[in-house]
Design a protein around this motif. Structure first.
Motif, short mmCIF file in Angstrom:
data_model
loop_
_atom_site.label_atom_id
_atom_site.label_comp_id
_atom_site.label_asym_id
_atom_site.label_seq_id
_atom_site.Cartn_x
_atom_site.Cartn_y
_atom_site.Cartn_z
N PHE A 1 0.80 -1.22 0.00
CA PHE A 1 0.00 0.00 0.00
C PHE A 1 0.83 1.26 0.00
O PHE A 1 0.33 2.34 -0.32
CB PHE A 1 -0.97 0.01 1.19
CG PHE A 1 -2.19 -0.83 0.92
CD1 PHE A 1 -2.96 -0.61 -0.21
CD2 PHE A 1 -2.56 -1.84 1.79
CE1 PHE A 1 -4.08 -1.38 -0.47
CE2 PHE A 1 -3.69 -2.62 1.53
CZ PHE A 1 -4.45 -2.39 0.41
N VAL A 2 2.12 1.16 0.34
CA VAL A 2 2.95 2.36 0.22
C VAL A 2 3.01 2.80 -1.25
O VAL A 2 3.40 3.92 -1.55
CB VAL A 2 4.40 2.17 0.73
CG1 VAL A 2 4.42 1.83 2.20
CG2 VAL A 2 5.13 1.14 -0.10
N GLY A 3 2.60 1.89 -2.13
CA GLY A 3 2.55 2.23 -3.55
C GLY A 3 1.71 3.47 -3.81
O GLY A 3 1.97 4.23 -4.74
N ILE A 4 0.70 3.70 -2.97
CA ILE A 4 -0.15 4.87 -3.18
C ILE A 4 0.63 6.15 -2.93
O ILE A 4 0.52 7.12 -3.67
CB ILE A 4 -1.38 4.80 -2.25
CG1 ILE A 4 -2.13 3.49 -2.51
CG2 ILE A 4 -2.29 5.98 -2.49
CD1 ILE A 4 -3.28 3.24 -1.57
N LYS A 5 1.47 6.10 -1.87
CA LYS A 5 2.30 7.28 -1.62
C LYS A 5 3.32 7.45 -2.74
O LYS A 5 3.63 8.56 -3.16
CB LYS A 5 3.04 7.14 -0.29
CG LYS A 5 2.15 7.41 0.90
CD LYS A 5 2.95 7.31 2.18
CE LYS A 5 2.03 7.11 3.36
NZ LYS A 5 2.78 6.58 4.53
N ALA A 6 3.85 6.32 -3.22
CA ALA A 6 4.82 6.39 -4.31
C ALA A 6 4.16 6.95 -5.56
O ALA A 6 4.80 7.67 -6.33
CB ALA A 6 5.39 5.00 -4.60
N PHE A 7 2.89 6.64 -5.73
CA PHE A 7 2.16 7.18 -6.88
C PHE A 7 2.09 8.70 -6.78
O PHE A 7 2.32 9.41 -7.75
CB PHE A 7 0.76 6.57 -6.91
CG PHE A 7 -0.06 6.99 -8.08
CD1 PHE A 7 0.32 6.62 -9.36
CD2 PHE A 7 -1.20 7.77 -7.91
CE1 PHE A 7 -0.43 7.01 -10.46
CE2 PHE A 7 -1.95 8.16 -9.01
CZ PHE A 7 -1.57 7.79 -10.27
N ALA A 8 1.78 9.17 -5.56
CA ALA A 8 1.79 10.61 -5.33
C ALA A 8 3.16 11.18 -5.65
O ALA A 8 3.29 12.23 -6.29
CB ALA A 8 1.40 10.92 -3.88
N ALA A 9 4.20 10.45 -5.21
CA ALA A 9 5.56 10.92 -5.46
C ALA A 9 5.84 11.02 -6.96
O ALA A 9 6.47 11.97 -7.42
CB ALA A 9 6.57 9.97 -4.81
N ALA A 10 5.34 10.04 -7.70
CA ALA A 10 5.57 10.05 -9.16
C ALA A 10 4.92 11.27 -9.79
O ALA A 10 5.49 11.89 -10.68
CB ALA A 10 5.02 8.76 -9.78
N ILE A 11 3.73 11.63 -9.29
CA ILE A 11 3.06 12.80 -9.86
C ILE A 11 3.79 14.07 -9.46
O ILE A 11 3.98 14.97 -10.27
CB ILE A 11 1.59 12.85 -9.40
CG1 ILE A 11 0.85 11.62 -9.93
CG2 ILE A 11 0.92 14.12 -9.90
CD1 ILE A 11 -0.58 11.53 -9.47
N VAL B 1 -1.03 15.78 0.80
CA VAL B 1 -1.04 17.24 0.91
C VAL B 1 0.02 17.81 -0.04
O VAL B 1 -0.22 18.76 -0.79
CB VAL B 1 -0.77 17.68 2.36
CG1 VAL B 1 -0.64 19.20 2.44
CG2 VAL B 1 -1.89 17.19 3.27
N LEU B 2 1.19 17.18 -0.01
CA LEU B 2 2.27 17.62 -0.90
C LEU B 2 1.81 17.54 -2.36
O LEU B 2 2.05 18.45 -3.16
CB LEU B 2 3.49 16.73 -0.69
CG LEU B 2 4.76 17.14 -1.44
CD1 LEU B 2 5.26 18.46 -0.91
CD2 LEU B 2 5.82 16.07 -1.30
N LEU B 3 1.12 16.46 -2.66
CA LEU B 3 0.61 16.27 -4.02
C LEU B 3 -0.33 17.40 -4.41
O LEU B 3 -0.22 18.00 -5.48
CB LEU B 3 -0.10 14.92 -4.11
CG LEU B 3 -0.81 14.61 -5.42
CD1 LEU B 3 0.17 14.58 -6.55
CD2 LEU B 3 -1.55 13.29 -5.32
N LEU B 4 -1.26 17.72 -3.49
CA LEU B 4 -2.22 18.79 -3.78
C LEU B 4 -1.52 20.12 -3.98
O LEU B 4 -1.81 20.86 -4.92
CB LEU B 4 -3.24 18.91 -2.63
CG LEU B 4 -4.28 17.80 -2.58
CD1 LEU B 4 -5.20 17.98 -1.39
CD2 LEU B 4 -5.08 17.79 -3.88
N VAL B 5 -0.57 20.40 -3.06
CA VAL B 5 0.16 21.66 -3.18
C VAL B 5 0.87 21.72 -4.53
O VAL B 5 0.81 22.72 -5.25
CB VAL B 5 1.17 21.81 -2.03
CG1 VAL B 5 2.09 23.00 -2.26
CG2 VAL B 5 0.43 21.96 -0.71
#
Ligand SMILES: Nc1ncnc2c1ncn2[C@@H]1O[C@H](COP(=O)(O)OP(=O)(O)OP(=O)(O)O)[C@@H](O)[C@H]1O
Ligand SMILES: [Mg+2]
Lengths: 255, 289
Positions: free
Chosen positions: B218-228, B267-271
């Motif tokens: 499930f950390v993949g979701i955070k990694a997905f955010a990181a990719a974006i 939050v980082l992703l949204l910003v």
């Protein structure tokens, strides 16, 4: 003279739209064959059917006597059919050198560097950009790159889709000369699709005229030049609109 | 001191996010689809490593190499059996397929290896160094060095090998790649193999720090955010995005109220989406087609 390429009763569809309506044509070894036709006549679709980017619903494509329709385009390319597609389609973020080397991807022989030099002798302008990303090239230079890339395959047959598109008259002239030279010096058989009828009829040995998916005329280029229809419809009008790129791939790619 | 300590764990966690993000981006760039099972591929990789190293008691390095081999084959099989038949189907169908694949992988992993968390027996586990007042764990160092090494290899691969350049070509202009005779479909298989291997490396590297269980993907979701955050389309951007998410997460854990650490990635992703919608590295790698 033997037929290097032979199309028989090809029919190709975009979904329900029939773009090629029973086309037969032949290209003899060593010839330059020109195909004329207005926008939307189906010229690009025909080339895509030959190279395997689209599958025909009916009909056969024979290359060196072997049926090649409905195969994957990379397989067709490896038979020695180089394709210079409409709109150049270079690899924008690879360097010019890498673009050319990719043209030789399927080759295993040791003469790739020699052919690279050959391409640069045909297109000295490219020499200035060897290590630069290809998207910085001008339209004409990109066209040269696309032709050079196809040449790196050491093709026996080269499919050229409107190489004159968007080029200045001087450059069109230059491309025409190069096509003739490749045909004479490298013994490349050429199937040339063009809207620039003057150029196509000047370099071609034999010509076909397409209209809405059909061949409506075929003759030697000499005689086509003198045909009144051609003079009226093709040699009289010169402007070529800028067309948006259309793409269609029949379940062959992800897009 | 505390800041440096946080930075160290942020960077090492960020490397793991970055590696998973790399897998997302590789597959996306080549095939224009998002593989939502990327995190679960990491989980599978970690369990395969557990099998070789803990259960079969192979030496660590051999176990790692065997894991890489197994995962490469796994990636190729996934592409051949699951994804290739989907060519031409609508994007969302492929998306659903990869989400479903994630569920299946988690269930299968649970059935094979059980749901108990496990610890990978890496030889460096437990080693710590004290530098000044800062404690540096060998596992953190291994993550950073491993990531650097992998990125270096990938850089050399994409820059200098015929195959690597062909992968770039196929992702920049698929049709043209076909026309020059590049076997595009085989290239796609190899891209899947590559991202499965990268995922496995991420799994092995993170295993000593975080426990291995079927839900670790499930950390993949955070990694997905990181990719974006990184621009989704840039390989260096993926790593950088991962680092950013990892570091921000650590600091949010300390300076913000509880709970913020978990959501800081989003939050980082949204910003990022508001400030620079195309991501960090967007200008570098625009896709033409
Ligand atoms: N992607 C597509 N989807 C649906 N129809 C298409 C598509 N591409 C082309 N067509 C149709 O197929 C027909 C032939 O198109 P094609 O591109 O082969 O023409 P062309 O002779 O190459 O024209 P041009 O000289 O403008 O390049 C046209 O009627 C066109 O509208
Ligand atoms: Mg056309």
């Amino acid at each position: 003279m033997t037929d290097l390429l032979e199309l028989r009763n090809i029919e190709t569809y975009y979904g329900p739209i029939m773009a090629i309506r029973g086309v037969s044509m032949r290209v003899q070894e060593g010839q330059i064959v020109s195909v004329l036709g207005a926008n939307g006549a189906g010229k690009t679709t025909m080339l895509k059917t030959i190279c395997g980017a689209m599958d025909p619903q009916k009909g056969t494509v024979r290359y060196q006597g072997r049926e090649i329709q409905a195969r994957d385009p990379d397989w067709v390319a490896r038979l020695g059919i180089g394709h210079v597609p409409e709109g150049r389609e270079i690899f924008p973020f690879l360097t010019v050198d890498e673009n050319l080397r990719m043209g030789a991807f399927s080759r295993r022989d040791g003469e790739i560097n020699r052919d690279l030099e050959l391409v640069y002798t045909y297109f000295p302008a490219l020499k200035n950009f060897v290590k630069q990303a290809a998207h910085v090239l001008s339209g004409g230079e990109q066209q040269m790159l696309a032709i050079g890339r196809a040449l790196m395959l050491r093709p026996q047959l080269m499919l050229l889709d409107e190489p004159s598109l968007g080029l200045s008259p001087l450059l069109v002239q230059e491309i025409a000369e190069i096509i003739t030279r490749l045909n004479k010096e490298q013994h490349v058989t050429v199937l040339l699709v063009e809207q620039n009828a003057r150029m196509a009829l000047d370099v071609g040995d034999f010509g076909y005229v397409m209209e809405v998916g059909r061949i409506v005329m075929e003759d030697t280029c000499e005689r086509l030049k003198n045909a009144t229809d051609i003079q009226e419809f093709y040699l009289g009008m010169k402007d070529q609109g800028v067309r948006g790129r259309r793409r269609w791939k029949q379940r062959k790619t992800w897009r | 001191m505390e800041v440096i300590q946080l930075l160290i764990s942020g960077i090492s966690q960020g490397c793991v996010y970055g590696l998973i993000a790399l897998g997302f981006v590789l597959i996306y760039k080549a095939t224009e689809m998002v593989n939502f099972a990327q995190g679960d591929m990491m989980m599978i990789g970690a369990f395969v490593a557990v099998t070789f190293i803990n259960i079969l008691e192979w030496p660590f390095v051999w176990g790692l190499l065997a894991t890489i081999g197994v995962m490469a084959v796994f990636g190729i099989l996934l592409e051949r059996l699951l994804l290739r038949p989907m060519i031409g189907e609508p994007h969302f169908a492929v998306l659903m397929l990869t989400i479903g694949l994630g569920f299946i992988l988690r269930a299968v992993a649970g059935a094979i290896w059980g749901n108990e968390p496990r610890v990978l027996h890496a030889p460096y586990v437990g080693e710590v160094w004290r530098v000044g007042g800062v404690i540096i764990g060998a596992d953190n160092v291994a993550i950073v060095l491993g990531t650097l090494f992998l990125c270096g290899l990938l850089f050399l691969f994409f820059r200098f090998t015929r195959l690597g350049i062909a992968m770039q070509a196929a992702s920049q202009n698929q049709l043209a790649a076909y026309y020059v005779g590049i076997p595009v479909k085989r290239i796609f298989s190899l891209v899947w193999a590559l991202s499965a291997v990268i995922a496995a490396c991420a799994g092995v590297l993170t295993a000593p720090v975080s426990l291995i269980d079927p839900l670790m993907g499930f950390v993949g979701i955070k990694a997905f955010a990181a990719a974006i955050v990184g621009g989704f389309g840039s390989l260096p951007g993926a790593i950088l995005g991962g680092l950013l998410v990892g570091i921000v997460e650590q600091f949010a854990g300390l300076y913000l109220p509880p709970g913020f650490s978990e959501v800081s990635a989003y939050v980082l992703l949204l910003v990022m989406l508001m400030v620079r919608p195309a991501g960090l590295f967007a200008t570098m790698q625009q896709k033409k087609v």
